[in-house]
Design an enzyme around this catalytic site. Structure first.
Site, PDB file in Angstrom:
ATOM      1  N   LYS A  56      52.458  49.820  44.454  1.00  0.00           N
ATOM      2  CA  LYS A  56      53.742  49.131  43.640  1.00  0.00           C
ATOM      3  C   LYS A  56      54.833  49.757  44.773  1.00  0.00           C
ATOM      4  O   LYS A  56      55.402  48.209  44.908  1.00  0.00           O
ATOM      5  CB  LYS A  56      54.942  49.720  42.351  1.00  0.00           C
ATOM      6  CG  LYS A  56      53.224  49.115  41.618  1.00  0.00           C
ATOM      7  CD  LYS A  56      54.190  49.363  40.085  1.00  0.00           C
ATOM      8  CE  LYS A  56      53.552  48.810  39.162  1.00  0.00           C
ATOM      9  NZ  LYS A  56      53.625  48.972  37.297  1.00  0.00           N
ATOM     10  N   LYS A 114      42.355  42.659  41.457  1.00  0.00           N
ATOM     11  CA  LYS A 114      42.693  42.443  40.074  1.00  0.00           C
ATOM     12  C   LYS A 114      43.567  41.406  39.716  1.00  0.00           C
ATOM     13  O   LYS A 114      44.164  41.056  40.016  1.00  0.00           O
ATOM     14  CB  LYS A 114      43.078  43.817  40.035  1.00  0.00           C
ATOM     15  CG  LYS A 114      43.145  44.660  39.127  1.00  0.00           C
ATOM     16  CD  LYS A 114      44.315  46.541  38.862  1.00  0.00           C
ATOM     17  CE  LYS A 114      45.095  46.297  36.753  1.00  0.00           C
ATOM     18  NZ  LYS A 114      45.633  47.737  36.727  1.00  0.00           N
ATOM     19  N   LYS A 157      49.229  39.082  37.000  1.00  0.00           N
ATOM     20  CA  LYS A 157      50.257  37.313  36.337  1.00  0.00           C
ATOM     21  C   LYS A 157      50.695  37.690  37.948  1.00  0.00           C
ATOM     22  O   LYS A 157      50.916  36.679  38.542  1.00  0.00           O
ATOM     23  CB  LYS A 157      50.492  37.877  35.256  1.00  0.00           C
ATOM     24  CG  LYS A 157      51.210  36.589  35.530  1.00  0.00           C
ATOM     25  CD  LYS A 157      52.959  36.846  34.623  1.00  0.00           C
ATOM     26  CE  LYS A 157      54.161  35.492  34.405  1.00  0.00           C
ATOM     27  NZ  LYS A 157      55.082  35.943  34.396  1.00  0.00           N
TER      28      LYS A 157
END
Ligand code: SF4
Length: 331
Positions: free
Chosen positions: A113, A193, A196
């Site tokens: 992230k 993966k 959104k």
């Protein structure tokens, strides 16, 4: 017989996609009769990355509607919004104080992230696994259903629970994971993966025409260049989707027809679309009904929050006393 308790959460990202549905929600629905289930829409987790404040509230409600439309039954389990139970963040602070910084810096998800959100590497992003640990242990949960990518977080939760118990006395069970064996659906590119933020998803409430358009143009076995080339279903994301939506007979037939080039990818996708919509259409209808009756959703969430606060209040009282911050008059 007392049922074991499960805790699991889903982020209100604005859209619940096939990856969420197959990887988590179908499993939740299957587990809710067997276990004492607590399912949360984890809004505090969702604000660790950039989000749209204006539409966030609707995203939370949309998540609740979608979960209920998929079959999560608020009469059987507890469904609630994480921020409606403030004890989650209170416990997070206490667990922060027994969690070594190095443990958090080593988390693979934090590293990923941090790469994805370089402009916003905030403390919440680093602390995310401690909030997740607090979510789980606050209810003294025994079991956490997860995909492989969450195993590291459950291991950390177990270490945090153990550390707390060793320091302050036996309080939290060390939760064990229940690994989902559902095949993992990748994004429309077949490689990353489904998410959104990568815009490679199919939302389960999308109109059928949009779903078909996304399936029609999605990547299959890239070595199958011409219609007459035999394909390899094992490396095709569409075949993985068939495994989640098609009958056993269809799966066996497609496996054979793909390998012998009896079927082209478009025919295969049409079959998948047909089978997928047979499952998604009732969910879409139910979600549309719930949108027209918001009180049903608000009522379910309020009831879930009330039930969860009852547990959380009790556990936090115990925790405050054990860590020495609840001053009690001696008897
Ligand atoms: Fe994939 Fe189906 Fe094409 Fe085979 S026929 S490569 S399983 S889309």
């Amino acid at each position: 017989m007392v049922k074991e308790r499960i805790f699991s959460g889903i982020q209100p990202t604005g859209v619940i996609h096939l990856g969420n549905y197959v990887g988590a929600l179908k499993n939740w629905v299957a587990l809710q009769d067997e276990y004492d289930c607590i399912f949360s829409i984890v809004d505090y987790h969702a604000i660790t990355i950039e989000y749209d404040v204006e539409s966030f509230r609707e995203s939370i409600l949309n998540a609740a509607r979608t979960l209920m439309a998929c079959g999560i039954n608020p009469d059987t389990c507890r469904l609630f919004i994480q921020s409606a139970v403030p004890e989650h963040t209170e416990l997070t602070w206490i667990l922060n104080c027994i969690t070594p910084l190095g443990d958090l810096e080593r988390m693979t998800q934090f590293k990923d992230k941090s790469q994805q959100h370089r402009g916003n590497i905030n403390v919440g992003l680093l602390d995310y696994p401690v909030l997740q640990a607090a979510d789980i242990v606050l209810y003294k949960s025994h079991v956490v259903p997860v995909g492989e990518d969450q195993l590291q977080h459950i291991e950390l939760t177990r270490r945090i629970a153990r550390r707390f118990n060793n320091r302050f006395g036996d309080t939290f069970p060390e939760p064990r994971y229940l690994l989902s064996h559902t095949p993992k659906i990748m994004g429309l590119d077949g490689k990353t993966k489904m998410s959104k933020s990568l815009n490679n998803y199919i939302g389960i409430l999308e109109p059928p025409d949009d779903i078909w358009e996304k399936l029609r143009t999605s990547v299959t076995d890239e070595n199958r260049k011409r219609r007459n080339d035999p394909g390899n279903p094992e490396i095709c994301n569409l075949f993985t989707m068939h495994k989640s939506f098609s009958s056993q007979d269809d799966i066996i037939t497609i496996n054979r027809q793909c390998r012998t080039a009896e079927i082209g990818c478009i025919e295969c996708k049409k079959k998948l679309f047909e089978n997928m919509m047979r499952e998604l259409e009732p969910i879409q209808q139910k979600a549309a009904e719930l949108k027209k009756t918001p009180d049903v959703v608000y009522g379910a969430l309020a009831k879930g929050a009330r039930q969860c606060r009852e547990i959380a209040t009790r556990v936090m009282e115990e925790v405050r006393v054990k860590v020495g911050i609840r001053v009690q008059r001696d008897a």
